[in-house]
Scaffold this motif. Structure first.
Motif, mmCIF file in Angstrom:
data_model
loop_
_atom_site.group_PDB
_atom_site.id
_atom_site.type_symbol
_atom_site.label_atom_id
_atom_site.label_comp_id
_atom_site.label_asym_id
_atom_site.label_seq_id
_atom_site.Cartn_x
_atom_site.Cartn_y
_atom_site.Cartn_z
ATOM 1 N N ASN A 1 0.847 -1.187 0.000
ATOM 2 C CA ASN A 1 0.000 0.000 0.000
ATOM 3 C C ASN A 1 0.887 1.244 0.000
ATOM 4 O O ASN A 1 1.589 1.515 0.973
ATOM 5 N N PRO A 2 0.879 2.021 -1.085
ATOM 6 C CA PRO A 2 1.753 3.202 -1.153
ATOM 7 C C PRO A 2 1.414 4.253 -0.095
ATOM 8 O O PRO A 2 2.291 4.968 0.369
ATOM 9 N N LYS A 3 0.153 4.333 0.305
ATOM 10 C CA LYS A 3 -0.223 5.306 1.333
ATOM 11 C C LYS A 3 0.308 4.886 2.698
ATOM 12 O O LYS A 3 0.702 5.727 3.495
ATOM 13 N N LEU A 4 0.316 3.582 2.946
ATOM 14 C CA LEU A 4 0.897 3.073 4.191
ATOM 15 C C LEU A 4 2.384 3.396 4.236
ATOM 16 O O LEU A 4 2.897 3.888 5.236
ATOM 17 N N LYS A 5 3.055 3.160 3.130
ATOM 18 C CA LYS A 5 4.495 3.439 3.056
ATOM 19 C C LYS A 5 4.765 4.934 3.269
ATOM 20 O O LYS A 5 5.627 5.308 4.062
ATOM 21 N N ALA A 6 4.005 5.781 2.588
ATOM 22 C CA ALA A 6 4.211 7.226 2.711
ATOM 23 C C ALA A 6 3.957 7.699 4.146
ATOM 24 O O ALA A 6 4.713 8.513 4.678
ATOM 25 N N HIS A 7 2.922 7.160 4.762
ATOM 26 C CA HIS A 7 2.613 7.534 6.145
ATOM 27 C C HIS A 7 3.733 7.090 7.081
ATOM 28 O O HIS A 7 4.163 7.847 7.952
ATOM 29 N N ALA A 8 4.196 5.871 6.893
ATOM 30 C CA ALA A 8 5.271 5.350 7.741
ATOM 31 C C ALA A 8 6.546 6.171 7.587
ATOM 32 O O ALA A 8 7.220 6.460 8.574
ATOM 33 N N VAL A 9 6.873 6.558 6.364
ATOM 34 C CA VAL A 9 8.067 7.378 6.143
ATOM 35 C C VAL A 9 7.952 8.674 6.940
ATOM 36 O O VAL A 9 8.892 9.079 7.620
#
Length: 115
Positions: free
Chosen positions: A60-68
């Motif tokens: 999930n790209p949104k999960l990755k972006a949020h985690a970053v």
């Protein structure tokens, strides 16, 4: 509230952790959010990018972006605490983060998930 003291060792641990985390954000973000949801399953509804799925999606790209954002802000905060004894975040950033969390229904106890 008393003054927050952040030791050189604590700062070093956070920096070291960030260096490890940024090598594989998707892997570590999945693990991080999986742990949160295991401890507090109801938290899933607070994340718009997780709300409509049956599990924590690995790619999930949104999960990755949020985690970053979360991981990077944690590292930057650690450095500021050590160097300045306080955390300075731009007012616009704080206002934006506050408005997003408020719209999502996040309240103080939601930040108290313990590992």
């Amino acid at each position: 509230m008393g003054e927050l003291v952040f030791t050189e060792k604590q700062e070093a641990l956070v920096k070291e952790s960030w260096e490890i985390l940024k090598q594989d954000i998707p892997k570590y973000s999945l693990h991080f959010f999986s742990q949160i949801l295991e401890i507090a399953p109801a938290a899933k509804g607070l994340f718009s990018f997780l709300r409509d799925s049956d599990e924590v999606p690995q790619n999930n790209p949104k999960l990755k972006a949020h985690a970053v954002k979360v991981f990077k802000m944690t590292c930057e905060t650690a450095i500021q605490l050590r160097e300045k004894g306080k955390v300075v975040v731009a007012d616009t950033t704080l206002q934006y983060l506050g408005s997003i969390h408020r719209k999502s229904g996040v309240i103080d106890p939601h930040f108290e998930v313990s590992f």
